[in-house]
Every structure is written in structure tokens, then in C-alpha cells.
Design a protein around this motif. Structure first.
Motif, PDB file in Angstrom:
ATOM      1  N   SER A 121       0.828  -1.213   0.000  1.00 46.69           N
ATOM      2  CA  SER A 121       0.000   0.000   0.000  1.00 46.69           C
ATOM      3  C   SER A 121       0.854   1.251   0.000  1.00 46.69           C
ATOM      4  N   PHE A 122       2.056   1.192   0.568  1.00 50.96           N
ATOM      5  CA  PHE A 122       2.929   2.354   0.572  1.00 50.96           C
ATOM      6  C   PHE A 122       3.607   2.582  -0.772  1.00 50.96           C
ATOM      7  N   THR A 123       3.588   1.603  -1.656  1.00 48.28           N
ATOM      8  CA  THR A 123       4.216   1.769  -2.957  1.00 48.28           C
ATOM      9  C   THR A 123       3.274   2.378  -3.981  1.00 48.28           C
ATOM     10  N   PHE A 124       1.979   2.464  -3.683  1.00 46.88           N
ATOM     11  CA  PHE A 124       1.013   3.028  -4.603  1.00 46.88           C
ATOM     12  C   PHE A 124       0.723   4.475  -4.229  1.00 46.88           C
ATOM     13  N   THR A 125       0.544   5.294  -5.232  1.00 47.89           N
ATOM     14  CA  THR A 125       0.165   6.673  -5.006  1.00 47.89           C
ATOM     15  C   THR A 125      -1.340   6.770  -5.128  1.00 47.89           C
ATOM     16  N   PHE A 126      -1.959   7.365  -4.140  1.00 54.19           N
ATOM     17  CA  PHE A 126      -3.393   7.541  -4.172  1.00 54.19           C
ATOM     18  C   PHE A 126      -3.689   8.879  -4.842  1.00 54.19           C
ATOM     19  N   THR A 127      -4.544   8.869  -5.840  1.00 58.24           N
ATOM     20  CA  THR A 127      -4.833  10.083  -6.583  1.00 58.24           C
ATOM     21  C   THR A 127      -6.292  10.475  -6.403  1.00 58.24           C
ATOM     22  N   HIS A 128      -6.533  11.740  -6.582  1.00 63.40           N
ATOM     23  CA  HIS A 128      -7.862  12.287  -6.441  1.00 63.40           C
ATOM     24  C   HIS A 128      -8.192  13.072  -7.705  1.00 63.40           C
ATOM     25  N   ALA A 129      -9.473  13.306  -7.899  1.00 68.52           N
ATOM     26  CA  ALA A 129      -9.889  14.141  -9.015  1.00 68.52           C
ATOM     27  C   ALA A 129      -9.282  15.527  -8.863  1.00 68.52           C
ATOM     28  N   ALA A 130      -9.025  16.161  -9.972  1.00 67.19           N
ATOM     29  CA  ALA A 130      -8.549  17.542  -9.968  1.00 67.19           C
ATOM     30  C   ALA A 130      -9.758  18.451 -10.164  1.00 67.19           C
ATOM     31  N   ARG A 131      -9.803  19.506  -9.391  1.00 68.19           N
ATOM     32  CA  ARG A 131     -10.882  20.489  -9.539  1.00 68.19           C
ATOM     33  C   ARG A 131     -10.387  21.612 -10.437  1.00 68.19           C
ATOM     34  N   PHE A 132     -11.196  21.939 -11.436  1.00 71.64           N
ATOM     35  CA  PHE A 132     -10.939  23.056 -12.336  1.00 71.64           C
ATOM     36  C   PHE A 132     -12.017  24.107 -12.076  1.00 71.64           C
ATOM     37  N   ASP A 133     -11.599  25.262 -11.574  1.00 75.96           N
ATOM     38  CA  ASP A 133     -12.517  26.385 -11.391  1.00 75.96           C
ATOM     39  C   ASP A 133     -12.377  27.283 -12.610  1.00 75.96           C
ATOM     40  N   ILE A 134     -13.446  27.376 -13.391  1.00 68.93           N
ATOM     41  CA  ILE A 134     -13.446  28.110 -14.650  1.00 68.93           C
ATOM     42  C   ILE A 134     -14.230  29.399 -14.417  1.00 68.93           C
ATOM     43  N   THR A 135     -13.552  30.528 -14.540  1.00 71.70           N
ATOM     44  CA  THR A 135     -14.151  31.821 -14.213  1.00 71.70           C
ATOM     45  C   THR A 135     -14.183  32.726 -15.437  1.00 71.70           C
ATOM     46  N   ASN A 136     -15.299  33.431 -15.606  1.00 67.75           N
ATOM     47  CA  ASN A 136     -15.425  34.403 -16.683  1.00 67.75           C
ATOM     48  C   ASN A 136     -15.248  35.809 -16.110  1.00 67.75           C
TER      49      ASN A 136
END
Length: 180
Positions: free
Chosen positions: A17-32
Motif C-alpha cells: 500500500s505504501f508503494t502506490f500513489t493515491f490520486t484524487h480528481a482535480a478540480r478546475f474552477d473556470i471563471t469568466n
């Protein structure tokens, strides 16, 4: 003996478990920040909507997403069913894009959680320029990109312009601003 096997198995699972990287979704804030409405769109996650001046649309993008893009569309008119047309960046007359936008489009391009646990991102005006854009990480101190006008120095101007791609650690969140 069963206890030793259980402890050995537990130790192996813990070590793996320590050899794997846990990833999460990336949030994109799109502003006008433009003085006019912009209809941002994204692929491959689909989607699109109208953003009036000062509004933000937040989009979660799955780790491992590659060859993705976000762009702004201008001078759009859509009916209640989501069919219509945009003056720039039109994607087959759909509010919720399933196709890339027609040129000219200023593109924010990215691939998430790639080799060495890095995200790669850039701005491209290879397909033309339609809206000033800023693309930046909201954490991790990664480089910001700005494209205030056609042929901006931070953007890809031609396909082999490989010096424009930036990287940031995976799991970073991003901000895209139209008319920064």
C-alpha cells in the motif's frame, strides 16, 4: 502458524500500500472575467454552460484523464433542448459538447496523473485565438500561463512548440480564467 501467516500477509499488504500513489480528481474552477458571456466547454468530460461576467463553474476531472481540453465559446444562442450555435468554439451546435470546438479557439489542454505522478498542462492557440485566457495551479507553486492576445508567448503557436508544456504534481487543482 496461522497467526504468523496472517501477520506476514498483513505486512505484505501494508508494504504494498505504501508503494502506490493515491490520486484524487482535480478540480478546475473556470471563471469568466470578460465583460460578455462565455460558454465554456470541456472534453472528454463533456459539458458546457453559460457563464456571465463574474461567474465560476467548478468541474471535477478524474485522475488519469489524458488529452483533455477546456475552451470558451462566444456569441452563443441555445434553445431549451441545448441545441444552437456559437460564433466561436462551436461544437456541432450542442450546449453539452461531445466534439472539440471549431476554430478559432484558445485551448487549455491537460493530462492528469501521468508518468512520475505529474500533471501536464498548456495553453494552445494553434487552432486560433478567440478569448484571452489564464491557466494556473491553485496549489503547489506551479507555473502560471497567460494568453492575453493572439500569438502570446505562453501558448503553443505551432504543433512542435514543445517548450510551452508545464508540469505540476498530480492531485493539484487548477484555475482557468477567461479575460484574466
Amino acid at each position: 502458524m496461522a497467526l504468523i501467516k496472517s501477520l506476514s500477509m498483513f505486512s505484505l499488504v501494508l508494504a504494498l500500500s505504501f508503494t502506490f500513489t493515491f490520486t484524487h480528481a482535480a478540480r478546475f474552477d473556470i471563471t469568466n472575467r470578460c465583460s460578455y458571456p462565455v460558454w465554456p466547454a470541456s472534453l472528454p468530460s463533456g459539458g458546457g454552460r453559460q457563464l456571465n461576467s463574474g461567474e465560476t463553474w467548478s468541474l471535477d476531472v478524474a485522475p488519469g484523464t489524458v488529452n483533455a481540453r477546456i475552451w470558451g465559446r462566444t456569441n452563443c444562442n441555445f434553445d431549451g433542448s441545448g441545441r444552437g450555435h456559437c460564433g466561436t468554439g462551436d461544437c456541432g451546435g450542442a450546449l453539452q459538447c461531445q466534439l472539440s470546438g471549431a476554430p478559432p479557439t484558445t485551448l487549455a489542454e491537460f493530462s492528469l496523473n501521468q508518468p512520475n505522478n505529474l500533471d501536464f498542462y498548456d495553453i494552445s492557440v494553434i487552432d486560433g485565438f478567440n478569448i484571452p485566457m489564464g491557466f494556473s495551479a491553485t496549489s503547489n507553486g506551479c507555473p502560471s500561463l497567460r494568453c492575453p492576445a493572439d500569438k502570446c508567448p505562453d501558448a503553443y503557436l505551432f504543433p512542435a512548440d514543445n517548450t510551452k508544456t508545464k508540469s505540476c504534481p498530480s492531485g493539484t487543482n487548477y484555475s482557468i480564467v477567461f479575460c484574466p
